[in-house]
Scaffold this motif. Structure first.
Motif, PDB file in Angstrom:
ATOM      1  N   LYS A 496       0.827  -1.209   0.000  1.00 40.39           N
ATOM      2  CA  LYS A 496       0.000   0.000   0.000  1.00 40.39           C
ATOM      3  C   LYS A 496       0.864   1.263   0.000  1.00 40.39           C
ATOM      4  CE  LYS A 496      -2.548  -1.466   3.497  1.00 40.39           C
ATOM      5  NZ  LYS A 496      -3.593  -1.515   4.549  1.00 40.39           N
ATOM      6  N   ARG A 501       0.134   4.443  -2.743  1.00 40.50           N
ATOM      7  CA  ARG A 501       0.372   5.854  -2.416  1.00 40.50           C
ATOM      8  C   ARG A 501       1.593   6.409  -3.146  1.00 40.50           C
ATOM      9  NH1 ARG A 501      -0.099   3.713   3.613  1.00 40.50           N
ATOM     10  NH2 ARG A 501      -2.330   3.227   3.613  1.00 40.50           N
ATOM     11  N   ARG A 508       0.685   2.865  -9.168  1.00 38.76           N
ATOM     12  CA  ARG A 508      -0.714   2.785  -8.738  1.00 38.76           C
ATOM     13  C   ARG A 508      -1.503   1.820  -9.631  1.00 38.76           C
ATOM     14  NH1 ARG A 508       0.267   8.366  -8.632  1.00 38.76           N
ATOM     15  NH2 ARG A 508      -1.267   8.835 -10.257  1.00 38.76           N
ATOM     16  N   ASP A 533     -10.408   0.023   0.700  1.00 40.57           N
ATOM     17  CA  ASP A 533     -10.471   1.485   0.801  1.00 40.57           C
ATOM     18  C   ASP A 533      -9.455   2.153  -0.124  1.00 40.57           C
ATOM     19  OD1 ASP A 533     -12.506   1.322   2.633  1.00 40.57           O
ATOM     20  OD2 ASP A 533     -11.191   1.450   4.383  1.00 40.57           O
ATOM     21  N   GLU A 534      -8.227   1.612  -0.136  1.00 37.55           N
ATOM     22  CA  GLU A 534      -7.202   2.168  -1.033  1.00 37.55           C
ATOM     23  C   GLU A 534      -7.609   1.995  -2.488  1.00 37.55           C
ATOM     24  OE1 GLU A 534      -6.580   0.485   1.638  1.00 37.55           O
ATOM     25  OE2 GLU A 534      -5.270   1.796   2.824  1.00 37.55           O
ATOM     26  N   TYR A 535      -8.274   0.892  -2.757  1.00 29.07           N
ATOM     27  CA  TYR A 535      -8.723   0.648  -4.130  1.00 29.07           C
ATOM     28  C   TYR A 535      -9.771   1.682  -4.552  1.00 29.07           C
ATOM     29  CZ  TYR A 535     -11.103  -1.704  -8.008  1.00 29.07           C
ATOM     30  OH  TYR A 535     -11.673  -1.997  -9.221  1.00 29.07           O
ATOM     31  N   CYS A 537     -10.200   4.662  -3.520  1.00 28.67           N
ATOM     32  CA  CYS A 537      -9.616   6.003  -3.665  1.00 28.67           C
ATOM     33  C   CYS A 537      -9.071   6.252  -5.066  1.00 28.67           C
ATOM     34  CB  CYS A 537      -8.489   6.205  -2.648  1.00 28.67           C
ATOM     35  SG  CYS A 537      -9.072   6.297  -0.941  1.00 28.67           S
ATOM     36  N   LEU A 538      -8.698   5.168  -5.760  1.00 27.48           N
ATOM     37  CA  LEU A 538      -8.091   5.317  -7.085  1.00 27.48           C
ATOM     38  C   LEU A 538      -9.111   5.667  -8.164  1.00 27.48           C
ATOM     39  CD1 LEU A 538      -5.539   2.367  -6.957  1.00 27.48           C
ATOM     40  CD2 LEU A 538      -5.093   4.797  -6.634  1.00 27.48           C
ATOM     41  N   GLU A 540     -10.808   8.331  -8.170  1.00 25.56           N
ATOM     42  CA  GLU A 540     -10.639   9.762  -8.373  1.00 25.56           C
ATOM     43  C   GLU A 540      -9.170  10.130  -8.560  1.00 25.56           C
ATOM     44  OE1 GLU A 540     -12.508  11.748  -5.161  1.00 25.56           O
ATOM     45  OE2 GLU A 540     -14.488  10.893  -5.560  1.00 25.56           O
ATOM     46  N   ASP A 541      -8.388   9.185  -9.034  1.00 25.46           N
ATOM     47  CA  ASP A 541      -6.960   9.426  -9.256  1.00 25.46           C
ATOM     48  C   ASP A 541      -6.765  10.515 -10.311  1.00 25.46           C
ATOM     49  OD1 ASP A 541      -4.240   7.801  -8.597  1.00 25.46           O
ATOM     50  OD2 ASP A 541      -4.159   8.663 -10.617  1.00 25.46           O
ATOM     51  N   ARG A 547      -7.441   5.735 -13.598  1.00 22.75           N
ATOM     52  CA  ARG A 547      -8.900   5.668 -13.505  1.00 22.75           C
ATOM     53  C   ARG A 547      -9.459   4.615 -14.455  1.00 22.75           C
ATOM     54  NH1 ARG A 547      -8.213  11.322 -13.682  1.00 22.75           N
ATOM     55  NH2 ARG A 547      -9.104  11.403 -15.787  1.00 22.75           N
ATOM     56  N   TYR A 573     -19.668   9.972  -9.659  1.00 19.94           N
ATOM     57  CA  TYR A 573     -18.457  10.575 -10.232  1.00 19.94           C
ATOM     58  C   TYR A 573     -18.749  11.053 -11.644  1.00 19.94           C
ATOM     59  CZ  TYR A 573     -13.531  11.275 -11.364  1.00 19.94           C
ATOM     60  OH  TYR A 573     -12.329  11.817 -11.727  1.00 19.94           O
TER      61      TYR A 573
END
Length: 683
Positions: A496, A501, A508, A533-535, A537-538, A540-541, A547, A573
């Motif tokens: 992660k 990040r 990413r 959660d990290e997934y 977030c991507l 809106e990368d 994206r 989105y």
């Protein structure tokens, strides 16, 4: 920067080239067709127009046209293709063969199609023979036997007659061989006499073609005709004065040996083996023998063991290509004759050959030899040599799933990591990583975590994309099987931190690629807790590529996770790029489809098994810790008892002085006093 065509800018040549591509309105109308036409209607128009280019389209798409039950179009083609140019006749052969494989040719047109193929095979054109011979071979088993006997056999006898040209007699060898496979033991009498005459044709090219197809005829007619007549025709090919025919004859002779009875072999075949194989001085013949030495040894009916070993040693002194063939066949020789001193010597010689290709070929099959005798010291030394040799180590690790099951996996892992650190091409690099996935269960998990995982993380950060993907898939497998909880969480956090990040968009994207493997391997609970959660977030990368990678991966990840959350984010989105917007709408539609819902439900039912597996992993870690403690305490106890039996003083973090040395009181409680150890005086 200068482009290749810059020199024709504003020249007359440029004007000429452009004008060639400009079509008049009449030309456009001549070639144009209505857009709402079906494939069958379009084919009818193209066939009637008479333009070769349009007919070519029909031939190339014949299997598509025939899917619409366009029997009339096929009838038209079979009737008129004989008058078309050869290019169209070639494309027609390909089109009919493709349609046959898809079972689109009606039964009542198969006889007409096979007769058309015979017509083209009677032409003096090798290109036509190449295209239409497979059509005949494929169609013949589909024709009724009565039709074959009444209509096709007379035509085949005519085509194979000695009055025909040599090119026709050559193709007739293959036609008769195909016939023998269909009618089996009925291939006798005049038919058998005809192939025997072709086998001794005055033209060497006809004899060469016949030597290629004899074996299929032999397999069709059986052992009796072989021993009565055919074998002696084979011997004539072995004695042929033309080198190519002779080599083909020797190959045919070797292939026929297992079909002979023991008595016939001893009487008729054995003398020829001695005179033409063991005593050969022809390099091309030796090449043929080396290619088929495994079949030769197998076909000797248990005889000539010593001679076969001498033959193998003789081939070791020949050119590299012959030695390469011997190396390729070596595992077969060991399986047939069993491992002996002579074969061990041959193995050592091949492993130390001066030619890298010979050594690499030998290494490619050595695991088969090693599996037959894992404890043989000679084979173990050869194995170590192949693993360490720069010419063979990559070949060995391409067979890692086999080697890891029969050789020390700890040694293999260290050597494997060194190979991955070498400057090898990316295809080989990726293949080695995928091979380790297959062999994963044969290695110790702790050693993988200690030695391989750091290298995988390094590859994921620095290598090219195909290697990154292979390393990510392997790391996902390691993470799934890791039952050391702290190590497992460390890997999750590193991935992660370094990928999800990362300021680099490629990292990413690799994180998303990694998750496509993880979601299949771990439970939904684990995936949601550590990665989901990290997934999300991507989505809106800032990078469009990330994206888009998110959207394409969601087709897979959504089936193993909370797809409702993904759907909610997608609807809220606002996409600027057309590609992402289209992919997002397709994804939302897919989430609502019956196919996806069934797949998601199936994954949820399997998720319980994954959770049980992960809970068992926690117990495994506890058990291993207890086992390590027990093992260490037992080792200390054993060491103490051994030292007491030897009457030695026991060093336990200092010098031990025993106050009572009475033998009668040795079983009593110890009164040892631990004193501080003194530094050793240097001499």
């Amino acid at each position: 920067m200068e482009f290749p065509l810059d020199w024709i800018t504003n020249s007359n040549l440029e004007i000429e080239k452009v004008s060639d591509n400009v079509k008049s309105e009449s030309e456009v109308n001549m070639w144009a067709t209505s857009e709402d036409l079906t494939e069958s209607a379009k084919a009818e128009i193209f066939l009637e127009s008479g333009f070769p280019l349009q007919k070519s389209w029909v031939m190339q798409n014949l299997h598509i046209v025939l899917e619409g039950n366009s029997k009339g179009i096929l009838q038209y083609v079979l009737k008129n293709v004989i008058n078309w140019p050869e290019e169209l006749q070639l494309e027609c052969g390909t089109g009919i063969l493709n349609s046959l494989k898809l079972r689109l040719i009606p039964d009542d047109l198969k006889c007409e199609a096979i007769e058309l193929s015979l017509t083209f095979l009677s032409f003096y054109s090798r290109t036509l023979h190449t295209k239409w011979l497979p059509v005949f071979t494929y169609l013949l088993p589909l024709i009724p036997i009565t039709t074959i006997k009444s209509r096709l056999i007379p035509e085949l006898m005519l085509l194979s007659d000695f009055t025909q040209k040599a090119i026709t007699r050559q193709v007739s060898c293959h036609l008769l061989a195909a016939l023998s496979e269909v009618i089996g033991k009925d291939f006798k009498g005049l038919l058998l006499q005809r192939v025997k005459s072709l086998s001794q044709d005055t033209n060497p090219e006809v004899r060469e073609e016949m030597s290629k197809v004899w074996l299929s005829i032999i397999n069709s007619v059986g052992k009796v005709p072989l021993e009565e007549t055919i074998f002696f025709d084979v011997l004539k090919l072995v004695d042929d004065e033309i080198e190519n025919v002779k080599c083909n004859g020797i190959k045919l002779f070797i292939d026929a040996l297992p079909l002979l009875s023991d008595v016939f072999f001893t009487k008729e075949a054995a003398p020829y083996i001695v005179s033409h194989i063991y005593s050969s001085e022809n390099q091309k013949v030796d090449m043929t023998i080396s290619e088929n030495i495994g079949k030769l040894v197998q076909g000797c009916h248990g005889n000539f063991r010593t001679e076969n070993l001498q033959l193998a040693r003789r081939l070791l002194t020949k050119e590299p290509n012959i030695r390469k063939n011997l190396a390729y066949n070596f595992p077969g020789l060991v399986k047939i004759m069993s491992l002996c001193v002579e074969l061990k010597d041959i193995a050592v010689t091949l492993a130390n050959d001066s030619d890298p290709i010979v050594k690499s070929t030998f290494a490619g099959g050595f695991h088969e030899v090693l599996s037959l005798s894992k404890n043989c010291k000679v084979l173990k030394k050869i194995a170590v040599k192949l693993i360490e040799d720069n010419d063979t180590k990559i070949t060995v690790f391409k067979k890692l799933p086999y080697w890891s099951a029969i050789f020390d996996p700890s040694v293999l892992l260290i050597k494997y990591i060194k190979v991955l650190a070498m400057p090898i091409d990316w295809r080989t690099h990726s293949m080695l990583l995928y091979n380790f996935i297959e062999a994963f269960s044969n290695f110790d998990l702790k050693e993988i975590l200690d030695h391989l995982v750091p290298l995988l993380l390094h590859k994921m950060m620095t290598a090219c994309w195909p290697i990154k993907c292979a390393a990510a898939e392997l790391l996902a497998l390691v993470l799934k099987n890791t039952f050391y909880i702290s190590r497992k969480l460390d890997i999750c956090n590193i991935v992660k931190e370094k990928l999800a990040r990362s300021p680099c968009c490629y990292d990413r994207m690799l994180f998303i690629e990694f998750l496509t493997h993880m979601c299949r391997l771990v439970s939904k609970k684990f995936f949601s807790k550590h990665f989901f959660d990290e997934y999300l977030c991507l989505l809106e990368d800032p990078s469009h590529s990330v994206r888009l990678k998110f959207l394409t991966s969601a087709f897979t990840i959504g089936a193993f996770s909370n797809f409702d959350q993904i759907s909610t984010l997608l609807t809220s989105y606002d996409y600027i790029e057309t590609t992402s917007k289209t992919t997002a709408s397709e994804l939302l539609y897919y989430f609502k489809s019956k196919e996806f819902l069934e797949k998601h439900a199936e994954n949820l039912s399997n998720d319980r098994q994954k959770e049980i597996f992960e809970s068992q992993q926690e117990l495994l870690e506890v058990k291993e810790l207890e086992l390590v403690k027990r093992k260490s305490s037992e080792e200390v106890s054993v060491k103490i008892s051994m030292d007491i039996n030897k009457g030695k003083k026991i060093p336990v973090k200092g010098k031990v002085q025993v106050d009572n040395n009475d033998a009668k009181l040795r079983g009593a409680r110890s009164t040892a006093v631990i004193k501080q150890s003194l530094p050793v005086k240097k001499k």
